[in-house]
Every structure is written in structure tokens, then in C-alpha cells.
Design a protein around this motif. Sequence first.
Motif, PDB file in Angstrom:
ATOM      1  N   PHE A   1      53.251 -25.486  28.675  1.00 41.61           N
ATOM      2  CA  PHE A   1      54.140 -24.828  29.642  1.00 41.61           C
ATOM      3  C   PHE A   1      53.530 -24.774  31.049  1.00 41.61           C
ATOM      4  N   PRO A   2      52.284 -24.270  31.217  1.00 37.60           N
ATOM      5  CA  PRO A   2      51.712 -24.252  32.568  1.00 37.60           C
ATOM      6  C   PRO A   2      51.556 -25.640  33.181  1.00 37.60           C
TER       7      PRO A   2
ATOM      8  N   ILE B   1      42.083 -19.219  27.645  1.00 36.06           N
ATOM      9  CA  ILE B   1      43.146 -20.016  28.274  1.00 36.06           C
ATOM     10  C   ILE B   1      44.390 -19.164  28.507  1.00 36.06           C
ATOM     11  N   GLY B   2      44.781 -18.410  27.480  1.00 39.74           N
ATOM     12  CA  GLY B   2      45.962 -17.555  27.616  1.00 39.74           C
ATOM     13  C   GLY B   2      45.800 -16.499  28.695  1.00 39.74           C
ATOM     14  N   SER B   3      44.607 -15.900  28.757  1.00 42.66           N
ATOM     15  CA  SER B   3      44.343 -14.875  29.774  1.00 42.66           C
ATOM     16  C   SER B   3      44.375 -15.482  31.167  1.00 42.66           C
ATOM     17  N   ALA B   4      43.751 -16.647  31.309  1.00 41.70           N
ATOM     18  CA  ALA B   4      43.716 -17.307  32.618  1.00 41.70           C
ATOM     19  C   ALA B   4      45.120 -17.673  33.080  1.00 41.70           C
ATOM     20  N   MET B   5      45.933 -18.208  32.170  1.00 40.95           N
ATOM     21  CA  MET B   5      47.299 -18.591  32.532  1.00 40.95           C
ATOM     22  C   MET B   5      48.142 -17.366  32.896  1.00 40.95           C
ATOM     23  N   SER B   6      47.897 -16.246  32.214  1.00 44.22           N
ATOM     24  CA  SER B   6      48.622 -15.009  32.537  1.00 44.22           C
ATOM     25  C   SER B   6      48.310 -14.566  33.959  1.00 44.22           C
ATOM     26  N   VAL B   7      47.027 -14.624  34.315  1.00 41.35           N
ATOM     27  CA  VAL B   7      46.607 -14.230  35.661  1.00 41.35           C
ATOM     28  C   VAL B   7      47.179 -15.187  36.707  1.00 41.35           C
TER      29      VAL B   7
ATOM     30  N   ALA C   1      59.264 -12.641  34.229  1.00 41.83           N
ATOM     31  CA  ALA C   1      58.899 -12.345  32.840  1.00 41.83           C
ATOM     32  C   ALA C   1      57.716 -13.156  32.348  1.00 41.83           C
ATOM     33  N   VAL C   2      57.492 -14.355  32.893  1.00 42.85           N
ATOM     34  CA  VAL C   2      56.491 -15.284  32.362  1.00 42.85           C
ATOM     35  C   VAL C   2      55.089 -14.697  32.226  1.00 42.85           C
ATOM     36  N   PRO C   3      54.493 -14.104  33.289  1.00 40.81           N
ATOM     37  CA  PRO C   3      53.124 -13.597  33.111  1.00 40.81           C
ATOM     38  C   PRO C   3      53.006 -12.538  32.026  1.00 40.81           C
ATOM     39  N   PHE C   4      54.045 -11.735  31.854  1.00 38.32           N
ATOM     40  CA  PHE C   4      54.013 -10.686  30.830  1.00 38.32           C
ATOM     41  C   PHE C   4      54.230 -11.275  29.433  1.00 38.32           C
ATOM     42  N   LEU C   5      55.059 -12.317  29.331  1.00 35.85           N
ATOM     43  CA  LEU C   5      55.238 -13.007  28.061  1.00 35.85           C
ATOM     44  C   LEU C   5      53.956 -13.713  27.641  1.00 35.85           C
ATOM     45  N   LEU C   6      53.299 -14.370  28.599  1.00 31.40           N
ATOM     46  CA  LEU C   6      52.032 -15.040  28.314  1.00 31.40           C
ATOM     47  C   LEU C   6      50.961 -14.037  27.901  1.00 31.40           C
ATOM     48  N   ALA C   7      50.893 -12.918  28.643  1.00 31.47           N
ATOM     49  CA  ALA C   7      49.904 -11.888  28.320  1.00 31.47           C
ATOM     50  C   ALA C   7      50.184 -11.291  26.943  1.00 31.47           C
TER      51      ALA C   7
END
Length: 250
Positions: A29-30, A234-240, A102-108
Motif C-alpha cells: 500500500f505505501p 515497518i508498520g510503525s514507520a509507515m504509520s508515522v 483514516a489511513v495512519p490510524f488504520l495502519l497503526a
Amino acid sequence: MMDYVIICLAGFLAGVLNTIAGGGTFLTFPALVYTGMPVVTANATSGVAVFPGYLGGAVGFRKEIAAFERRRLVRITFATVAGGLVGSSLLIVSSEKAFSFAVPFLLAGATLVFAFGDRLRDWAKARSDMDPNWSLGTFLVSVYGGYFNGGLGIVLLALFSLWGMRDLNQMNGLKNGLSFILSAISVGVFALAGMVAWTEAILMMAMATAGGYAGAPLARSLPPKVLRVAVIAIGSAMSVVFLVRLLHQA
């Protein structure tokens, strides 16, 4: 050309991650968004790209799925179809602005589910004596999966534990089977809505398949803890990254 290189690399690494520990969506996705694709289209295309992998997993556990109680299997299959239709339809009507928010919160959220998946399953097991609402639980999880696929497998396994299931092979088979049905619904809805970037989706499918094959020997040699840390990082970095992107757009 560089965009296609990024897409192919993300697809390959996502296939590796999905084989070893899960979390491939954190890359596909990213990567699509990075190439300039709108976030709603990127989410739909990413969902299509990981779609074929579920079928292989379901076929591999077909005996375990067949052993599941037929009546309940039919009920949760219908609930999956209904939830997938609702979730994917919600994505269609979501504006770019709303989904970007919504994306950053969904990723987080997906990252947290992955990080604490074992505790979530333990919590569910401790409450497995509750009378489960099979259809409602499946429907709600499927709505989430139709809208945003990240962390779906872990959520499904926790749901199965809450139902009182203990056979991990049967749980994995059911997870792959329901994920395949859910993804098939989403792919159909997204395709009819013209939301899929097919060139990128097909490239990612092919590379994810190759990555899945390459990931098998890695799964046998690398410590699971290292892999889990990598996926969480990876998930944390993409959320940020997506949160910063959201704040910048605001």
C-alpha cells in the motif's frame, strides 16, 4: 521506470513477509501511494495484489476446512460475503480526504494488532466459554477487511479463539478460506467501480508470488522474533509517515 522498480520490489518483499510472518500490506500500500497513486485506488490495488495468495493457503488446508461444521461454515461464509460487500462499498464512497485521514490510524491499529496478536488470542481463549455470535463477529471483521485489509489474519485468528477453536491448522485454513472469499468480493467490487490500477496490481501479484516462494527457506532459518520486530518496525514507520503526510496536507 523507477516507479515500477519500487512496485516490483515492494511486491516481492510483501510476498516474503506474508510467507514468514504476515504484514505484506505494510509494503504494498505505501509503495503504491509513493508512486503517486491516490490513496483509495492504492488501497484497492493493494487488496487485489495480495488476493491470489489466500487461495493457495485455503487449498492447502482444504481437509481441515471440510472438517468444520457445515452449517456454521455456511453461516460465516454468508456473513463474510455481506461484510465484504459493506466494507468495500464504504471504500468506494469514501473521499480521498476521508480515507487519507483514516489511513495512519488504520495502519497503526493493524500494527498494534500484529504486535499484540498473541495476547489478543490469549485474551480470546480466556473468554472462549462465552456463547459466540458466529455471524455477527464474522460480519464485523469482514467489514474491516473489505475496507482495509491490514492485520486481517490476526483479527480472524483472535475471533476463532473467542469461538473456542483450538486446532491451529483448522484455524489457519479457515482464516485463508474466509480471507479468499472476502478478497474475491472486494476485487469484484473494486474492479466494477474502476478503482484498480491493473498494471501495477498484476506486477505486484507476480512479484508477491515469487517472494512467497523465496520466503519459505528464510522462514526456516531466521528467528521468528527478528521477523516480528521487522514487521512491527515497518508498520510503525509507515504509520508515522502517513500521519506526517496528513498533517502536511492539513
